[in-house]
Each structure stands twice: as C-alpha cells, then as structure tokens.
Design a protein around this motif. Structure first.
Motif, mmCIF file in Angstrom:
data_model
loop_
_atom_site.group_PDB
_atom_site.id
_atom_site.type_symbol
_atom_site.label_atom_id
_atom_site.label_comp_id
_atom_site.label_asym_id
_atom_site.label_seq_id
_atom_site.Cartn_x
_atom_site.Cartn_y
_atom_site.Cartn_z
ATOM 1 N N MET A 24 0.847 -1.169 0.000
ATOM 2 C CA MET A 24 0.000 0.000 0.000
ATOM 3 C C MET A 24 0.897 1.238 0.000
ATOM 4 S SD MET A 24 -2.497 1.280 3.165
ATOM 5 C CE MET A 24 -1.816 0.113 4.282
ATOM 6 N N HIS A 25 0.527 2.212 -0.804
ATOM 7 C CA HIS A 25 1.255 3.478 -0.855
ATOM 8 C C HIS A 25 0.393 4.576 -0.251
ATOM 9 C CE1 HIS A 25 3.538 1.228 -3.874
ATOM 10 N NE2 HIS A 25 4.527 2.027 -3.545
ATOM 11 N N LYS A 26 1.022 5.448 0.523
ATOM 12 C CA LYS A 26 0.313 6.570 1.138
ATOM 13 C C LYS A 26 1.091 7.851 0.861
ATOM 14 C CE LYS A 26 -3.188 5.088 3.728
ATOM 15 N NZ LYS A 26 -4.534 5.585 3.562
ATOM 16 N N LYS A 27 0.370 8.903 0.504
ATOM 17 C CA LYS A 27 0.978 10.229 0.436
ATOM 18 C C LYS A 27 0.929 10.798 1.841
ATOM 19 C CE LYS A 27 -0.100 11.379 -4.304
ATOM 20 N NZ LYS A 27 -0.846 12.272 -5.201
ATOM 21 N N VAL A 28 2.060 11.317 2.292
ATOM 22 C CA VAL A 28 2.160 11.818 3.661
ATOM 23 C C VAL A 28 2.704 13.239 3.633
ATOM 24 C CG1 VAL A 28 3.264 11.456 5.903
ATOM 25 C CG2 VAL A 28 2.576 9.490 4.545
ATOM 26 N N LYS A 29 2.031 14.129 4.354
ATOM 27 C CA LYS A 29 2.537 15.486 4.557
ATOM 28 C C LYS A 29 3.017 15.549 6.000
ATOM 29 C CE LYS A 29 1.431 20.344 4.174
ATOM 30 N NZ LYS A 29 0.410 21.335 3.858
ATOM 31 N N VAL A 30 4.279 15.870 6.186
ATOM 32 C CA VAL A 30 4.896 15.865 7.512
ATOM 33 C C VAL A 30 4.962 17.289 8.053
ATOM 34 C CG1 VAL A 30 7.004 15.322 8.768
ATOM 35 C CG2 VAL A 30 6.219 13.813 6.967
ATOM 36 N N LYS A 31 4.624 17.449 9.323
ATOM 37 C CA LYS A 31 4.754 18.732 10.000
ATOM 38 C C LYS A 31 5.663 18.531 11.212
ATOM 39 C CE LYS A 31 0.586 20.705 8.289
ATOM 40 N NZ LYS A 31 -0.401 21.725 8.496
ATOM 41 N N PRO A 32 6.978 18.752 11.042
ATOM 42 C CA PRO A 32 7.911 18.571 12.160
ATOM 43 C C PRO A 32 7.788 19.688 13.186
ATOM 44 C CG PRO A 32 9.072 19.316 10.207
ATOM 45 C CD PRO A 32 7.643 19.131 9.811
#
Length: 75
Positions: free
Chosen positions: A1-9
């Motif tokens: 499964m592939h997921k698009k992820v937006k990271v907020k560090p």
C-alpha cells in the motif's frame, strides 16, 4: 500500500490525521535534522498500521515535507 504523507515537524504533539483524499498529515515532535523526523514518522506509521518498522519505506521525499510511503502488510 502506498500513502501520500505530509509531515509537520516540530509540532507540540504527535498525531496522524487522515485526509478525505486518503493521504495522511502527520504531526511530529522531532525536528527535521539528521533523519530524526523520518525515524519518528516510521515509528508512528508502524504503530498506526500495526506492522513492524522494517515493513515501512519512504519511497520519495526523504528530505521533503511531502513524502510517498510504502507500507508492506506481509513483509
């Protein structure tokens, strides 16, 4: 499964938000330095999807906030 992820560090708390389009927004406590945020991301995703950390790979966006993550359910 592939997921698009937006990271907020550098967030105050860790959390994963599922977006209507199926992508994820992940709030991380770690700063984006020396791969610390990526390590935290992999740990959070392994907990959420109940798979070992070794089953999760960042396919693209290693040094970006927008990432494509592969989650292998069977190893």
């Amino acid at each position: 499964m592939h997921k698009k992820v937006k990271v907020k560090p550098n967030s105050k708390q860790q959390k994963i938000e599922e977006q209507p389009d199926g992508s994820l927004t992940v709030h991380l406590k770690s700063p984006p330095v020396d791969g610390k945020a990526n390590e935290e991301l992999i740990k959070l995703l392994s907990d959420k999807f109940d798979v070992p950390k070794s089953y999760i790979r960042i396919k693209s966006g290693l040094s970006s906030r927008q990432k494509l993550v592969e989650i292998d359910k069977e190893g």
